[in-house]
Design an enzyme around this catalytic site. Structure first.
Site, PDB file in Angstrom:
ATOM      1  N   ASP A  92      -4.847 -25.855  22.296  1.00  0.00           N
ATOM      2  CA  ASP A  92      -5.523 -25.684  23.474  1.00  0.00           C
ATOM      3  C   ASP A  92      -7.035 -26.083  23.390  1.00  0.00           C
ATOM      4  O   ASP A  92      -7.485 -26.541  22.371  1.00  0.00           O
ATOM      5  CB  ASP A  92      -5.327 -24.268  23.846  1.00  0.00           C
ATOM      6  CG  ASP A  92      -6.106 -23.229  23.214  1.00  0.00           C
ATOM      7  OD1 ASP A  92      -7.007 -23.794  22.155  1.00  0.00           O
ATOM      8  OD2 ASP A  92      -5.885 -21.967  23.343  1.00  0.00           O
ATOM      9  N   ASP A 270       4.045 -21.663  26.236  1.00  0.00           N
ATOM     10  CA  ASP A 270       3.519 -20.884  25.143  1.00  0.00           C
ATOM     11  C   ASP A 270       3.301 -19.490  25.377  1.00  0.00           C
ATOM     12  O   ASP A 270       2.968 -19.185  26.597  1.00  0.00           O
ATOM     13  CB  ASP A 270       2.161 -21.619  24.503  1.00  0.00           C
ATOM     14  CG  ASP A 270       0.863 -21.179  25.205  1.00  0.00           C
ATOM     15  OD1 ASP A 270       0.357 -20.261  24.748  1.00  0.00           O
ATOM     16  OD2 ASP A 270       0.881 -21.501  26.282  1.00  0.00           O
ATOM     17  N   CYS A 308      22.438 -11.161  18.861  1.00  0.00           N
ATOM     18  CA  CYS A 308      21.479 -12.036  18.310  1.00  0.00           C
ATOM     19  C   CYS A 308      21.994 -12.757  16.935  1.00  0.00           C
ATOM     20  O   CYS A 308      22.526 -11.899  15.981  1.00  0.00           O
ATOM     21  CB  CYS A 308      20.144 -11.313  17.925  1.00  0.00           C
ATOM     22  SG  CYS A 308      19.019 -12.299  17.305  1.00  0.00           S
ATOM     23  N   CYS A 310      19.888 -13.978  14.559  1.00  0.00           N
ATOM     24  CA  CYS A 310      18.729 -14.050  13.667  1.00  0.00           C
ATOM     25  C   CYS A 310      18.925 -13.484  12.450  1.00  0.00           C
ATOM     26  O   CYS A 310      19.777 -12.510  12.373  1.00  0.00           O
ATOM     27  CB  CYS A 310      17.347 -13.681  14.390  1.00  0.00           C
ATOM     28  SG  CYS A 310      17.067 -11.797  14.337  1.00  0.00           S
ATOM     29  N   CYS A 313      18.932  -9.675  12.346  1.00  0.00           N
ATOM     30  CA  CYS A 313      19.785  -8.731  13.158  1.00  0.00           C
ATOM     31  C   CYS A 313      20.908  -8.662  12.221  1.00  0.00           C
ATOM     32  O   CYS A 313      22.198  -8.005  12.219  1.00  0.00           O
ATOM     33  CB  CYS A 313      20.239  -9.167  14.436  1.00  0.00           C
ATOM     34  SG  CYS A 313      18.893  -8.677  15.755  1.00  0.00           S
ATOM     35  N   HIS A 339      12.502 -11.505  14.701  1.00  0.00           N
ATOM     36  CA  HIS A 339      13.471 -11.454  15.587  1.00  0.00           C
ATOM     37  C   HIS A 339      13.068 -11.919  16.852  1.00  0.00           C
ATOM     38  O   HIS A 339      13.647 -12.436  17.557  1.00  0.00           O
ATOM     39  CB  HIS A 339      13.808  -9.915  15.802  1.00  0.00           C
ATOM     40  CG  HIS A 339      14.556  -9.721  16.818  1.00  0.00           C
ATOM     41  ND1 HIS A 339      15.760 -10.080  17.057  1.00  0.00           N
ATOM     42  CD2 HIS A 339      14.386  -9.190  18.203  1.00  0.00           C
ATOM     43  CE1 HIS A 339      16.552  -9.656  18.178  1.00  0.00           C
ATOM     44  NE2 HIS A 339      15.457  -9.279  18.904  1.00  0.00           N
TER      45      HIS A 339
END
Lengths: 374, 374
Positions: A92, A270, A308, A310, A313, A339
């Site tokens: 930014d 973002d 999920c 991931c 999990c 996660h």
């Protein structure tokens, strides 16, 4: 090598899916950029961020210019080498955080003078200095220096602020182009302002297009106006920007914000929400956010989200994560952040696939019904 | 299946190297156990702990009995499942931390009454209750409940404290054996006391051998006596314990403490130093510890330790880690902890190889010369 190329592969209503190609790698859109404020996506190693599916991260000019300083990062070979992230980084401009975090900030036509939140030292940031800092960092996508118009703003305030941001956009373009080596391999995005006024947004878009940028951000949203007002702006603002260039909605947002914004033609996002929430105990799930501090999870053997994919999990129960968070254990922040970042990346992958299949409306409606969103 | 088996493969002076075989996996000795106080080795995932070479970790009975409680962990399937660590876990008895962390602790022949450091709630821990808690946790190596004799202690104090610990050792043995299912797959270690008095240590060892344990710990050291006094005890104490059983030096220690203790016949260690130091900015290197907060590392592009094989040293500079620590970033604690745990495991691997090769003296002298230790 391609400096910056955006190809739209499919559209579905106002939504699009495609690929941004850059020297440091491809970015599939719609894309969500995890925020790596101080040269780290908090509580995650770069390889863990990458494994989530993230193809680009965001760095904050304001934080990095103060510590460790852009000059030090340049001496150490640039931000990518410094933090060990090899793929694209968007930085930014520093403008938003100078005004929200810097004490005693003073705005003039030249730029913004502010005192560091770290040690009170005085700094001046101008469009030219912002371009220099982002060049020193080695940013792949550089953002023009602008003023994020506060909300609410009167029409007069919004117009005055937008017009200054457009003058700064030209100075950003000129400053960026003067850094020849960096300009030859990086991209510059302009930022549309105009608050919630459609005609001011149109003026801003026209001025940015006249200057010419690689991509266009929609600024001045997600600053307290609420989802309904934000969506009202997104009903027209993306259409004011070039159809063949990426559109980036800065600082957004909640999962249902993202779904609604993608439906309205946004390509990039973002937000600190997945990472920050991870550190405070909030986990995102397909059925909505849950707070793991809650005692009802103390003996819950289910994963954070049964749907999920991931790594967290696969092997950790809500009961264990509840214990870690109640005990202020670092591992709690690590697992929750991982996660949540995966949740966002899986959401983006789902949105991309739905657009490609021409089934975005069904995907979005199913998501909202499960998530409990409006 | 083997419940508990210890085979010594080679000796070099008083030092030994071998393997402990248990149902949940082998433990090569000399072994260092990272400390996982509250069901987590702080700032590390279980897979990261394992990747460092660690084959066993330590859990703290005192912390776990208070939060989330041993009963809750038992309902959730035991500590291994709860925290996702499948290999052996040694649990301490709670005695040491009850007296160092619990407020208003009161010692009687029955046990210790104390107030929780978390909420002030009153608790009683006895040898029988300690065995019950460690059984509920599902511990692989259970430690007898004892009093860690404070240092310094008079001979009278040390003898009285040691004799009570020996009575508690018998009660621990009886309590452990009454939990038939657990006793059939776990091991129980006794703890030698006697402060720095050789004859008291001999009495303690004889009493423990008479009761009979799977392994023997040396307690009451690393409590402020200093390395020289500790080594003086280690010159005789290991020889008082059975040669064919593992000897565990509790709460030790600095890398040079470990090297000297291995030379004196110790097989197992645990200490918070690598993990705690990692969170406060101290990294272990073959040339001694360094503090990454120091400004001299701000632009140091070298890894923490150029001779280290850990994942952190492969990709991160001292400059980056300095920045993370100065910025209080969680990733700083993650990387520093991972490196330090690897440093300790690499040291243990080096000690094992040196003993097997009959070159421990050379290894230890080289280590001390580089490390700057006495």
């Amino acid at each position: 090598m391609t400096r910056f190329d955006f190809n739209i592969h499919a559209t579905d209503g106002a939504a699009r899916t495609g690929v941004i190609r850059m020297q440091r790698g491809d970015i599939r859109t719609p894309a969500f950029m995890p925020v790596g404020t101080a040269a780290t996506v908090k509580a995650m190693r770069p390889a863990e961020v990458r494994a989530s599916g993230a193809e680009i991260i965001l760095g904050n000019t304001y934080h990095l210019m103060l510590r460790p300083t852009a000059e030090r990062i340049a001496r150490l070979g640039g931000l990518h080498k410094f933090m060990g992230w090899e793929r694209p980084i968007l930085t930014d401009s520093g403008g938003f955080q100078v005004m929200s975090l810097g004490a005693l900030s003073k705005l003039t036509e030249d730029g913004v003078t502010f005192a560091s939140h770290l040690d009170g030292s005085k700094h001046l940031i101008t469009p030219e200095r912002s371009m220099e800092i982002q060049r020193l960092l080695g940013s792949d996508i550089v953002m023009a220096f602008d003023e994020c118009t506060p909300y609410p703003a009167t029409r007069v305030q919004a117009e005055s602020s937008m017009l200054r941001s457009m003058r700064w956009a030209q100075r950003s373009r000129d400053g960026f182009d003067s850094g020849i080596d960096h300009a030859s391999r990086s991209a510059l995005f302009g930022i549309q302002q105009g608050s919630t006024f459609e005609d001011l947004r149109a003026v801003s878009a026209a001025k940015l297009i006249d200057i010419g940028f690689d991509g266009y951000a929609i600024g001045g949203l997600a600053v307290g106006e609420g989802q309904a007002a934000m969506f009202s702006v997104l009903d027209y603002a993306p259409g004011q920007l070039p159809a063949d260039r990426p559109r980036y909605l800065m600082g957004v947002g909640k999962p249902d914000d993202i779904v609604g914004a993608v439906e309205r033609g946004i390509d990039m996002f973002d937000c600190v929400l997945p990472t920050r929430s991870g550190r405070t105990g909030q986990a995102f799930t397909h059925a909505g956010p849950i707070n793991l501090r809650n005692a009802r999870f103390a003996e819950d053997e289910a994963p954070l989200d049964a749907t999920c994919a991931c790594p967290v999990c696969k092997t950790n129960s809500r009961a264990y994560i509840h214990h870690l968070i109640k005990s202020s254990e670092i591992l709690g922040a690590m697992l929750m952040t991982e996660h949540n970042v995966w949740f966002y990346q899986q959401l983006m992958a789902g949105l991309r696939a739905a657009i490609a299949a021409g089934e975005l409306t069904k995907f979005a409606n199913d998501f909202r019904a499960q998530y409990g969103a409006r």
